[in-house]
Scaffold this motif. Sequence first.
Motif, PDB file in Angstrom:
ATOM      1  N   LEU A  41       0.344  -8.422  -7.906  1.00 41.13           N
ATOM      2  CA  LEU A  41       0.790  -7.404  -8.848  1.00 41.13           C
ATOM      3  C   LEU A  41       0.056  -6.092  -8.589  1.00 41.13           C
ATOM      4  O   LEU A  41      -1.114  -6.073  -8.190  1.00 41.13           O
ATOM      5  CB  LEU A  41       0.510  -7.856 -10.286  1.00 41.13           C
ATOM      6  N   THR A  42       0.744  -4.994  -8.842  1.00 42.39           N
ATOM      7  CA  THR A  42       0.070  -3.704  -8.796  1.00 42.39           C
ATOM      8  C   THR A  42      -0.916  -3.623  -9.959  1.00 42.39           C
ATOM      9  O   THR A  42      -0.851  -4.402 -10.919  1.00 42.39           O
ATOM     10  CB  THR A  42       1.079  -2.555  -8.899  1.00 42.39           C
ATOM     11  N   VAL A  43      -1.815  -2.659  -9.871  1.00 39.44           N
ATOM     12  CA  VAL A  43      -2.829  -2.500 -10.917  1.00 39.44           C
ATOM     13  C   VAL A  43      -2.180  -2.294 -12.276  1.00 39.44           C
ATOM     14  O   VAL A  43      -2.591  -2.859 -13.288  1.00 39.44           O
ATOM     15  CB  VAL A  43      -3.770  -1.327 -10.580  1.00 39.44           C
ATOM     16  N   ARG A  44      -1.129  -1.507 -12.316  1.00 38.34           N
ATOM     17  CA  ARG A  44      -0.468  -1.209 -13.582  1.00 38.34           C
ATOM     18  C   ARG A  44       0.104  -2.481 -14.237  1.00 38.34           C
ATOM     19  O   ARG A  44       0.016  -2.665 -15.451  1.00 38.34           O
ATOM     20  CB  ARG A  44       0.634  -0.175 -13.345  1.00 38.34           C
ATOM     21  N   TRP A  45       0.652  -3.384 -13.403  1.00 39.30           N
ATOM     22  CA  TRP A  45       1.236  -4.604 -13.957  1.00 39.30           C
ATOM     23  C   TRP A  45       0.179  -5.669 -14.222  1.00 39.30           C
ATOM     24  O   TRP A  45       0.376  -6.552 -15.049  1.00 39.30           O
ATOM     25  CB  TRP A  45       2.339  -5.118 -13.038  1.00 39.30           C
ATOM     26  N   ASN A  51      -2.739 -11.930 -20.017  1.00 35.45           N
ATOM     27  CA  ASN A  51      -2.871 -13.377 -20.005  1.00 35.45           C
ATOM     28  C   ASN A  51      -2.924 -13.857 -18.550  1.00 35.45           C
ATOM     29  O   ASN A  51      -1.959 -13.735 -17.794  1.00 35.45           O
ATOM     30  CB  ASN A  51      -1.676 -14.015 -20.733  1.00 35.45           C
ATOM     31  N   SER A  52      -4.075 -14.400 -18.146  1.00 41.98           N
ATOM     32  CA  SER A  52      -4.254 -14.794 -16.753  1.00 41.98           C
ATOM     33  C   SER A  52      -3.272 -15.899 -16.343  1.00 41.98           C
ATOM     34  O   SER A  52      -2.829 -15.943 -15.185  1.00 41.98           O
ATOM     35  CB  SER A  52      -5.693 -15.262 -16.520  1.00 41.98           C
ATOM     36  N   ALA A  53      -2.923 -16.787 -17.290  1.00 42.15           N
ATOM     37  CA  ALA A  53      -1.973 -17.853 -16.960  1.00 42.15           C
ATOM     38  C   ALA A  53      -0.607 -17.270 -16.623  1.00 42.15           C
ATOM     39  O   ALA A  53       0.074 -17.718 -15.678  1.00 42.15           O
ATOM     40  CB  ALA A  53      -1.862 -18.838 -18.121  1.00 42.15           C
ATOM     41  N   GLU A  56      -0.726 -15.745 -13.143  1.00 39.06           N
ATOM     42  CA  GLU A  56      -0.665 -16.753 -12.085  1.00 39.06           C
ATOM     43  C   GLU A  56       0.761 -17.269 -11.904  1.00 39.06           C
ATOM     44  O   GLU A  56       1.226 -17.482 -10.774  1.00 39.06           O
ATOM     45  CB  GLU A  56      -1.613 -17.902 -12.419  1.00 39.06           C
ATOM     46  N   LEU A  57       1.463 -17.496 -13.028  1.00 33.07           N
ATOM     47  CA  LEU A  57       2.852 -17.929 -12.937  1.00 33.07           C
ATOM     48  C   LEU A  57       3.706 -16.907 -12.196  1.00 33.07           C
ATOM     49  O   LEU A  57       4.513 -17.243 -11.318  1.00 33.07           O
ATOM     50  CB  LEU A  57       3.423 -18.155 -14.341  1.00 33.07           C
ATOM     51  N   ALA A  62       6.524 -15.054  -7.235  1.00 30.46           N
ATOM     52  CA  ALA A  62       6.751 -14.045  -6.202  1.00 30.46           C
ATOM     53  C   ALA A  62       6.418 -14.594  -4.825  1.00 30.46           C
ATOM     54  O   ALA A  62       7.114 -14.304  -3.841  1.00 30.46           O
ATOM     55  CB  ALA A  62       5.914 -12.796  -6.506  1.00 30.46           C
ATOM     56  N   GLN A  63       5.362 -15.402  -4.747  1.00 28.76           N
ATOM     57  CA  GLN A  63       4.979 -15.983  -3.458  1.00 28.76           C
ATOM     58  C   GLN A  63       6.080 -16.905  -2.925  1.00 28.76           C
ATOM     59  O   GLN A  63       6.428 -16.876  -1.739  1.00 28.76           O
ATOM     60  CB  GLN A  63       3.669 -16.755  -3.610  1.00 28.76           C
TER      61      GLN A  63
END
Length: 314
Positions: A41-45, A51-53, A56-57, A62-63
Amino acid sequence: MSDSGKAVVGRRPLVFTGTDGSQHFVPLSAFQIDADGSIGLTVRWQEAYTNSADRELLVGLAQRAQDGGEIAAAPEAPSRPAVVFKAAVPGPEGNNIKVVLDHPAPEATAAPAAPAAPAQPEGKAPQLTVEQSEVFQGLTTAADAVRRIGTDQLAAGSKDQVETGLVQVKDGTAEGVGLPEDFDGVITGERSVKARREAKGQGDRKGQSDDKGVYFTLVLRKSLPKAVRDKGVKVTISVDPTAGTYDVKAVYTSPPHTFEADTVIPLTNLPESITAVVGASAPPRGYALPKVPQTLTLRGGTDGVTASAAAYTS
């Protein structure tokens, strides 16, 4: 992760269900691909998804899309000349001019309280700064400064320099003997530089010395535009008493000029504080906005020839 990766392209935004059960539609502009090929993610997003979870989702989704060929790094357009800068005055002095194109980051804003899609990032406003400098090294006497730096008024038949550079020696003031004192300051009109004081004998009080008066007076060149004279020229005099020499350095740095974001650099409407040093012109294919910070050094200036340099789009 900083916003230094490549943009992402694909056919559709990514959709996922957050840990709170809500559904999210995330545009591809939220992602970037780093030099090692990893997506994130870009810094803005990153700031939008506290929420770190959820982060990660989203990155995992995206991966998988990247691995499946659904999204990829955007192709880079080839670099092309964006704008050409030329010294305002022909001659070798233009070879000392630097043009700095920067894109300062916008001021940081607080992250949204909820992971709602943030507004599209605003373009970073490009900034233009120019610097002209001149250095006179290994001067030995006040008369040497007159010969190398030039004076503001010449006697009939004199071969000394005049009407060149940023600073000059005021006519009739170069009467100092020995060496000047060290000096570091901004000149907006004229400034007298004292002669170097010589320490007295060992029997005298510590630190006592002879005041030898004015070594010479430096002035700004008369034909410098008002904007340059008002801003002033930084002058540094560095003395090497062991070698019996001194250097004089003069530097003019313009105030930064900021353009509106996402626009080409206008070839007109540049402030006098910049056009006094350089002018801008369009390359053969037209001009555009350089997308990356660049520092240009003008080259090629000789007698009757103007120094120049081109900025590129990337």
